[in-house]
Design a protein around this motif. Structure first.
Motif, mmCIF file in Angstrom:
data_model
loop_
_atom_site.group_PDB
_atom_site.id
_atom_site.type_symbol
_atom_site.label_atom_id
_atom_site.label_comp_id
_atom_site.label_asym_id
_atom_site.label_seq_id
_atom_site.Cartn_x
_atom_site.Cartn_y
_atom_site.Cartn_z
ATOM 1 N N SER A 166 0.826 -1.203 0.000
ATOM 2 C CA SER A 166 0.000 0.000 0.000
ATOM 3 C C SER A 166 0.860 1.253 0.000
ATOM 4 O O SER A 166 0.619 2.184 -0.769
ATOM 5 C CB SER A 166 -0.916 -0.021 1.228
ATOM 6 O OG SER A 166 -1.579 1.203 1.366
ATOM 7 N N VAL A 167 1.868 1.281 0.840
ATOM 8 C CA VAL A 167 2.767 2.441 0.909
ATOM 9 C C VAL A 167 3.503 2.621 -0.410
ATOM 10 O O VAL A 167 3.611 3.734 -0.939
ATOM 11 C CB VAL A 167 3.759 2.289 2.085
ATOM 12 C CG1 VAL A 167 4.858 3.332 2.023
ATOM 13 C CG2 VAL A 167 3.030 2.347 3.409
ATOM 14 N N LEU A 168 3.987 1.533 -0.967
ATOM 15 C CA LEU A 168 4.717 1.612 -2.240
ATOM 16 C C LEU A 168 3.813 2.092 -3.376
ATOM 17 O O LEU A 168 4.249 2.870 -4.233
ATOM 18 C CB LEU A 168 5.335 0.252 -2.586
ATOM 19 C CG LEU A 168 6.513 -0.173 -1.705
ATOM 20 C CD1 LEU A 168 6.939 -1.596 -2.047
ATOM 21 C CD2 LEU A 168 7.684 0.770 -1.866
ATOM 22 N N SER A 169 2.565 1.643 -3.391
ATOM 23 C CA SER A 169 1.657 2.087 -4.454
ATOM 24 C C SER A 169 1.345 3.572 -4.322
ATOM 25 O O SER A 169 1.233 4.289 -5.317
ATOM 26 C CB SER A 169 0.377 1.261 -4.462
ATOM 27 O OG SER A 169 -0.367 1.503 -3.296
ATOM 28 N N LYS A 170 1.206 4.049 -3.077
ATOM 29 C CA LYS A 170 0.981 5.485 -2.866
ATOM 30 C C LYS A 170 2.182 6.298 -3.339
ATOM 31 O O LYS A 170 2.019 7.350 -3.954
ATOM 32 C CB LYS A 170 0.699 5.769 -1.390
ATOM 33 C CG LYS A 170 -0.665 5.291 -0.933
ATOM 34 C CD LYS A 170 -0.861 5.528 0.548
ATOM 35 C CE LYS A 170 -2.197 4.956 1.008
ATOM 36 N NZ LYS A 170 -2.379 5.111 2.462
ATOM 37 N N ILE A 171 3.365 5.816 -3.066
ATOM 38 C CA ILE A 171 4.584 6.513 -3.519
ATOM 39 C C ILE A 171 4.644 6.524 -5.039
ATOM 40 O O ILE A 171 4.955 7.540 -5.662
ATOM 41 C CB ILE A 171 5.843 5.858 -2.914
ATOM 42 C CG1 ILE A 171 5.891 6.083 -1.402
ATOM 43 C CG2 ILE A 171 7.107 6.391 -3.573
ATOM 44 C CD1 ILE A 171 6.976 5.311 -0.695
ATOM 45 N N SER A 173 2.121 6.287 -7.200
ATOM 46 C CA SER A 173 1.112 7.173 -7.774
ATOM 47 C C SER A 173 1.508 8.625 -7.578
ATOM 48 O O SER A 173 1.265 9.472 -8.452
ATOM 49 C CB SER A 173 -0.261 6.891 -7.180
ATOM 50 O OG SER A 173 -0.268 7.177 -5.796
ATOM 51 N N ALA A 174 2.123 8.967 -6.479
ATOM 52 C CA ALA A 174 2.591 10.336 -6.248
ATOM 53 C C ALA A 174 3.698 10.693 -7.247
ATOM 54 O O ALA A 174 3.756 11.817 -7.771
ATOM 55 C CB ALA A 174 3.087 10.501 -4.820
ATOM 56 N N ASP A 175 4.573 9.722 -7.521
ATOM 57 C CA ASP A 175 5.655 9.941 -8.509
ATOM 58 C C ASP A 175 5.064 10.170 -9.910
ATOM 59 O O ASP A 175 5.535 11.002 -10.668
ATOM 60 C CB ASP A 175 6.621 8.762 -8.527
ATOM 61 C CG ASP A 175 7.573 8.747 -7.356
ATOM 62 O OD1 ASP A 175 7.671 9.800 -6.663
ATOM 63 O OD2 ASP A 175 8.224 7.716 -7.120
ATOM 64 N N GLU A 176 4.022 9.390 -10.243
ATOM 65 C CA GLU A 176 3.415 9.521 -11.567
ATOM 66 C C GLU A 176 2.746 10.875 -11.727
ATOM 67 O O GLU A 176 2.793 11.493 -12.784
ATOM 68 C CB GLU A 176 2.388 8.397 -11.779
ATOM 69 C CG GLU A 176 3.028 7.027 -11.977
ATOM 70 C CD GLU A 176 2.011 5.911 -12.040
ATOM 71 O OE1 GLU A 176 0.797 6.164 -11.847
ATOM 72 O OE2 GLU A 176 2.441 4.766 -12.249
ATOM 73 N N LYS A 177 2.132 11.372 -10.669
ATOM 74 C CA LYS A 177 1.467 12.676 -10.712
ATOM 75 C C LYS A 177 2.504 13.802 -10.901
ATOM 76 O O LYS A 177 2.250 14.774 -11.610
ATOM 77 C CB LYS A 177 0.664 12.936 -9.448
ATOM 78 C CG LYS A 177 -0.592 12.104 -9.370
ATOM 79 C CD LYS A 177 -1.337 12.369 -8.071
ATOM 80 C CE LYS A 177 -2.569 11.500 -7.954
ATOM 81 N NZ LYS A 177 -3.258 11.692 -6.684
ATOM 82 N N THR A 178 3.644 13.675 -10.269
ATOM 83 C CA THR A 178 4.663 14.725 -10.386
ATOM 84 C C THR A 178 5.376 14.705 -11.710
ATOM 85 O O THR A 178 5.853 15.730 -12.188
ATOM 86 C CB THR A 178 5.712 14.589 -9.238
ATOM 87 O OG1 THR A 178 6.306 13.321 -9.289
ATOM 88 C CG2 THR A 178 5.086 14.856 -7.892
ATOM 89 N N THR A 179 5.439 13.556 -12.370
ATOM 90 C CA THR A 179 6.109 13.460 -13.670
ATOM 91 C C THR A 179 5.204 13.920 -14.816
ATOM 92 O O THR A 179 5.676 14.183 -15.908
ATOM 93 C CB THR A 179 6.598 12.034 -13.956
ATOM 94 O OG1 THR A 179 5.503 11.124 -13.858
ATOM 95 C CG2 THR A 179 7.703 11.657 -13.010
ATOM 96 N N LYS A 180 3.882 14.005 -14.595
ATOM 97 C CA LYS A 180 2.951 14.401 -15.651
ATOM 98 C C LYS A 180 2.891 15.856 -15.822
ATOM 99 O O LYS A 180 3.203 16.788 -15.429
ATOM 100 C CB LYS A 180 1.549 13.879 -15.370
ATOM 101 C CG LYS A 180 1.437 12.408 -15.596
ATOM 102 C CD LYS A 180 0.023 11.961 -15.388
ATOM 103 C CE LYS A 180 -0.098 10.474 -15.563
ATOM 104 N NZ LYS A 180 -1.430 10.010 -15.353
#
Length: 180
Positions: A166-171, A173-180
């Motif tokens: 769960s923690v890794l998936s949140k990280i 998804s946060a990384d994907e949002k910042t790269t977009k």
């Protein structure tokens, strides 16, 4: 017919192990090499490794090897009491150590440095100062806290792997949002 004879001989000896098994145990305890021990005990040299595996899986052989190991360890290895008694006698100067004086070996009491070292070793096992006691209490409290957290996770149906995922998936998804 040969198997029946071997069984009868084992019963007569009042031991569940055959002579070859006993030789295998002795050789294996000496060398630690299963295949070589099987051959030395008289088993076929065509598949000694497989034979050694079978022998080592045999519960009677494993039990006998544990008994031999335990008897060896108990008589050869110093226990805590023996070690503490030795350290105490060294600290008190009751043990003597050799010292060469003019081509002659004399037995003398250990020097003060050695005696102090023995005293320090004893104190390590029996902390007396408040700082050491506090450190031990903190370590024990941390251990109890970790155990309680793990128990709580288990009781709530959470698995550590699930929590990590769960923690890794949140990280991620946060990384994907910042790269977009």
């Amino acid at each position: 017919m040969a198997k029946e004879k071997a069984k009868k001989q084992r019963k007569e000896r009042d031991t569940p192990l055959s002579e070859r098994q006993i030789r295998f145990i002795a050789e294996y305890m000496r060398t630690g090499n299963g295949a070589a021990s099987a051959v030395a005990a008289g088993y076929s040299d065509k598949t000694p490794a497989a034979q050694a595996r079978r022998l080592l899986k045999n519960p009677l052989i494993a039990k006998r090897m544990r008994e031999l190991t335990n008897s060896f360890v108990s008589s050869k290895v110093a226990d805590v009491r023996e070690i503490l008694e030795f350290l105490t006698s060294a600290m008190r100067g009751e043990v003597l150590e050799p010292l060469q004086v003019n081509y002659k070996i004399e037995m003398v009491k250990p020097p003060v440095k050695t005696r102090v070292s023995a005293a320090k070793e004893i104190l390590k096992r029996y902390p007396t100062d408040e700082m050491s006691k506090a450190q031990i209490r903190k370590i024990l409290a941390d251990a109890r806290l970790s155990e309680a957290k793990a128990k709580q996770l288990e009781e709530n149906g959470h698995d550590v792997d699930d929590s990590l995922a769960s923690v890794l998936s949140k990280i991620k998804s946060a990384d994907e949002k910042t790269t977009k």
